[in-house]
Design a protein around this motif. Sequence first.
Motif, PDB file in Angstrom:
ATOM      1  N   ARG A  48      43.979  30.124  40.910  1.00 15.55           N
ATOM      2  CA  ARG A  48      43.065  29.023  40.600  1.00 15.55           C
ATOM      3  C   ARG A  48      41.671  29.364  41.125  1.00 15.55           C
ATOM      4  O   ARG A  48      41.522  29.786  42.271  1.00 15.55           O
ATOM      5  CB  ARG A  48      43.560  27.727  41.230  1.00 15.55           C
ATOM      6  CG  ARG A  48      44.905  27.283  40.697  1.00 15.55           C
ATOM      7  CD  ARG A  48      45.338  25.995  41.345  1.00 15.55           C
ATOM      8  NE  ARG A  48      46.702  25.671  40.987  1.00 15.55           N
ATOM      9  CZ  ARG A  48      47.358  24.621  41.453  1.00 15.55           C
ATOM     10  NH1 ARG A  48      46.769  23.789  42.290  1.00 15.55           N
ATOM     11  NH2 ARG A  48      48.598  24.400  41.093  1.00 15.55           N
ATOM     12  N   PRO A  49      40.622  29.170  40.331  1.00 18.01           N
ATOM     13  CA  PRO A  49      39.268  29.571  40.744  1.00 18.01           C
ATOM     14  C   PRO A  49      38.786  28.873  42.015  1.00 18.01           C
ATOM     15  O   PRO A  49      38.945  27.661  42.170  1.00 18.01           O
ATOM     16  CB  PRO A  49      38.398  29.170  39.548  1.00 18.01           C
ATOM     17  CG  PRO A  49      39.345  29.088  38.395  1.00 18.01           C
ATOM     18  CD  PRO A  49      40.661  28.637  38.965  1.00 18.01           C
ATOM     19  N   PHE A  50      38.200  29.674  42.895  1.00 16.66           N
ATOM     20  CA  PHE A  50      37.556  29.126  44.086  1.00 16.66           C
ATOM     21  C   PHE A  50      36.328  28.354  43.626  1.00 16.66           C
ATOM     22  O   PHE A  50      35.512  28.880  42.862  1.00 16.66           O
ATOM     23  CB  PHE A  50      37.167  30.274  45.021  1.00 16.66           C
ATOM     24  CG  PHE A  50      36.607  29.852  46.345  1.00 16.66           C
ATOM     25  CD1 PHE A  50      37.220  28.868  47.112  1.00 16.66           C
ATOM     26  CD2 PHE A  50      35.468  30.462  46.853  1.00 16.66           C
ATOM     27  CE1 PHE A  50      36.708  28.498  48.353  1.00 16.66           C
ATOM     28  CE2 PHE A  50      34.950  30.108  48.088  1.00 16.66           C
ATOM     29  CZ  PHE A  50      35.575  29.123  48.838  1.00 16.66           C
ATOM     30  N   PRO A  51      36.167  27.099  44.081  1.00 16.56           N
ATOM     31  CA  PRO A  51      35.086  26.276  43.541  1.00 16.56           C
ATOM     32  C   PRO A  51      33.691  26.571  44.078  1.00 16.56           C
ATOM     33  O   PRO A  51      32.710  26.051  43.550  1.00 16.56           O
ATOM     34  CB  PRO A  51      35.519  24.851  43.923  1.00 16.56           C
ATOM     35  CG  PRO A  51      36.403  25.021  45.108  1.00 16.56           C
ATOM     36  CD  PRO A  51      37.077  26.343  44.932  1.00 16.56           C
ATOM     37  N   ARG A  94      41.547  27.246  47.318  1.00 19.77           N
ATOM     38  CA  ARG A  94      42.292  27.958  46.278  1.00 19.77           C
ATOM     39  C   ARG A  94      41.473  29.183  45.843  1.00 19.77           C
ATOM     40  O   ARG A  94      40.257  29.206  45.963  1.00 19.77           O
ATOM     41  CB  ARG A  94      42.546  27.039  45.092  1.00 19.77           C
ATOM     42  CG  ARG A  94      41.270  26.515  44.430  1.00 19.77           C
ATOM     43  CD  ARG A  94      41.581  25.368  43.474  1.00 19.77           C
ATOM     44  NE  ARG A  94      40.388  24.804  42.862  1.00 19.77           N
ATOM     45  CZ  ARG A  94      39.699  23.775  43.346  1.00 19.77           C
ATOM     46  NH1 ARG A  94      40.065  23.203  44.485  1.00 19.77           N
ATOM     47  NH2 ARG A  94      38.639  23.307  42.700  1.00 19.77           N
ATOM     48  N   GLY A  95      42.168  30.181  45.344  1.00 23.02           N
ATOM     49  CA  GLY A  95      41.463  31.362  44.842  1.00 23.02           C
ATOM     50  C   GLY A  95      40.932  32.298  45.905  1.00 23.02           C
ATOM     51  O   GLY A  95      40.113  33.159  45.615  1.00 23.02           O
ATOM     52  N   VAL A 135      37.382  36.158  48.056  1.00 30.11           N
ATOM     53  CA  VAL A 135      37.544  35.397  46.821  1.00 30.11           C
ATOM     54  C   VAL A 135      38.225  36.293  45.786  1.00 30.11           C
ATOM     55  O   VAL A 135      37.738  37.379  45.475  1.00 30.11           O
ATOM     56  CB  VAL A 135      36.187  34.893  46.288  1.00 30.11           C
ATOM     57  CG1 VAL A 135      36.394  34.086  44.999  1.00 30.11           C
ATOM     58  CG2 VAL A 135      35.475  34.044  47.340  1.00 30.11           C
ATOM     59  N   VAL A 136      39.374  35.831  45.280  1.00 29.10           N
ATOM     60  CA  VAL A 136      40.122  36.620  44.298  1.00 29.10           C
ATOM     61  C   VAL A 136      40.123  35.986  42.913  1.00 29.10           C
ATOM     62  O   VAL A 136      40.514  36.629  41.940  1.00 29.10           O
ATOM     63  CB  VAL A 136      41.575  36.883  44.762  1.00 29.10           C
ATOM     64  CG1 VAL A 136      41.583  37.767  46.001  1.00 29.10           C
ATOM     65  CG2 VAL A 136      42.329  35.590  45.023  1.00 29.10           C
ATOM     66  N   SER A 137      39.683  34.726  42.814  1.00 32.86           N
ATOM     67  CA  SER A 137      39.586  34.047  41.517  1.00 32.86           C
ATOM     68  C   SER A 137      38.340  33.176  41.498  1.00 32.86           C
ATOM     69  O   SER A 137      38.031  32.506  42.479  1.00 32.86           O
ATOM     70  CB  SER A 137      40.810  33.159  41.269  1.00 32.86           C
ATOM     71  OG  SER A 137      41.988  33.911  41.194  1.00 32.86           O
TER      72      SER A 137
END
Length: 200
Positions: A110-113, A137-138, A154-156
């Motif tokens: 899930r993308p990091f915001p 998340r992410g 950060v992976v996403s």
Amino acid sequence: MGDGRDDLAARLARVASKLTVAASLPGEAVMFGADSHRFRVGPALSEAAVIRFEERHRVEVPPDYRGFITRVGHGGPGRFGGAGPFYGLFCIDDWEWALLGNPDVTMLARPFPAEPGEVYEDWLAEAAPGDDDEPYRGTLPLSHQGCGDLSLLVVSGAARGRVAETHPGRQGPRFTEDPDFLSWYERWLDAVLAGERHFR
């Protein structure tokens, strides 16, 4: 001019060499947290192990981080892992350390915001407005800084590959100046070799 793999191989070799020098420095380690890991890393992971992790979590780890954990080392002897900034590098299997909610294997995909340069009035309220939202998340936790703060990879999301630091304040995570994990890690090694006591 070589391709990106050649460049990555040269960067990994340089980092491995600096890590060897750091581990051989005489006397007590002066860098904060180094007494925990003593500049040692555990054995590198196999490509197959990383692929299994990626398939389970439906995410691809950034290439420079993958190169580090498969060619230089992974985990290590410290309470929080192996040689690295602050209290050392976590194992990849410690992926849930940054989560404020319950671990869920879909969280890394899930993308990091957050993005570099963004300003938040209230990070948690904006990043996780719903009851089931996870603000971190992410991200993969890289290292424990003490007092509950972490360095994250950060992976996403839009900032994929960048390193961010958690912060208890309302302004939310702070991105480091580094373009990727390996730059962050090498900057730490350079600080170690320069005899600095703290890394920022």
